[in-house]
Write an enzyme that holds these catalytic residues in place. Sequence first.
Site, PDB file in Angstrom:
ATOM      1  N   ASP A  63      -1.219   3.833  38.302  1.00 54.56           N
ATOM      2  CA  ASP A  63      -1.505   5.250  38.522  1.00 54.56           C
ATOM      3  C   ASP A  63      -0.236   6.070  38.683  1.00 54.56           C
ATOM      4  OD1 ASP A  63      -4.497   5.606  38.825  1.00 54.56           O
ATOM      5  OD2 ASP A  63      -4.149   3.938  40.194  1.00 54.56           O
ATOM      6  N   ASP A 203     -13.219   4.418  37.529  1.00 56.96           N
ATOM      7  CA  ASP A 203     -12.106   4.320  38.480  1.00 56.96           C
ATOM      8  C   ASP A 203     -12.474   5.056  39.759  1.00 56.96           C
ATOM      9  OD1 ASP A 203      -9.634   4.218  39.744  1.00 56.96           O
ATOM     10  OD2 ASP A 203      -8.575   5.400  38.215  1.00 56.96           O
TER      11      ASP A 203
HETATM   12  C1  DX5 Z   1      -6.838   7.110  42.495  1.00 53.52           C
HETATM   13  C2  DX5 Z   1      -6.587   6.114  41.417  1.00 53.52           C
HETATM   14  C3  DX5 Z   1      -7.302   4.828  41.517  1.00 53.52           C
HETATM   15  C4  DX5 Z   1      -7.217   4.135  42.849  1.00 53.52           C
HETATM   16  C5  DX5 Z   1      -8.525   3.428  42.977  1.00 53.52           C
HETATM   17  O1  DX5 Z   1      -7.019   8.363  42.010  1.00 53.52           O
HETATM   18  O2  DX5 Z   1      -6.838   6.640  40.122  1.00 53.52           O
HETATM   19  O3  DX5 Z   1      -6.965   3.935  40.461  1.00 53.52           O
HETATM   20  O4  DX5 Z   1      -6.157   3.246  43.034  1.00 53.52           O
HETATM   21  O5  DX5 Z   1      -8.625   2.891  44.245  1.00 53.52           O
HETATM   22  P1  DX5 Z   1     -10.020   2.386  44.835  1.00 53.52           P
HETATM   23  O6  DX5 Z   1     -10.505   1.302  43.943  1.00 53.52           O
HETATM   24  O7  DX5 Z   1      -9.666   1.924  46.214  1.00 53.52           O
HETATM   25  O8  DX5 Z   1     -10.969   3.564  44.844  1.00 53.52           O
HETATM   26 ZN    ZN Z   2      -6.500   5.330  38.406  1.00 55.05          ZN
END
Ligand code: DX5
Ligand code: ZN
Length: 251
Positions: A63, A203
Amino acid sequence: MRSPQATAAGATRKLSTSLGRMSWAEWADAIEIEPSIYASDFSRLGKQLEGLHSAGAKVFHFDVGDGHFIPEITIGPIVAASIAPLTRGWGARLDCHLMVSEPEKHFEAIAKAGGDSVTFHVEVCAEPARAVAHAHSLGLGVGVALNPETPIEDAVAAAGGADLVLCMSIHPGYSGQAFMPEALDRIARLREALPAGVRLQVDGGINAETARAARDAGADLLVAGSAIFWNDDPGTAYSKLADLVTEPARA
Ligand code: DX5
Ligand code: ZN
């Protein structure tokens, strides 16, 4: 358990330095859990990635946040360059989610750093067809992301030529937020509207309670940050999630 075919395919996958030009469908047609590196313990990043690779992970979600499109500044090409030799060596993908206001500005740096794909947000891309062509010209795979409030039609219209569409199931910004249940209907509608060769990624908030519902709605690339990394043993957490989504759907 994961299917024997999937395990064997993972073990025998060839090393490659140019995965980007291979479409996601050619590369792997199975459901994938993508560990989201944003949620990792950066003091132990290499070790955590090795553990996940040993557990079977083949796609790592990376990210990039710029402090503009989202408030947070996250990680970028310098970190990607330090881990790409690992992921490339395993024949895995480094899948870069650009939560930034001018995504195209970063494509070249991501490609040079060893990223395998870039996903840009449709909300900040005036010329998606140009962005898709630009990414492909750099040897990158490409995805189109949409936020929870963005009409799915916007992403469908932008997805021509793209490898994947990323349906956000949280407001982008940080790991550990709860899955938004309304994402399930959006995933189903996107799956219906997109060509079969375009992978559908979700996501945000993917964990043991939500992963199968997201898969059953039509997602086949499931990003998981906190559900994997916020555990003593991320590899085991990955395996449990992967097993869960490779089990057949309930009748
Ligand atoms: C946040 C990111 C995600 C994040 C997901 O905006 O795009 O990829 O790391 O984390 P979780 O799975 O904990 O929601
Ligand atoms: Zn992400």
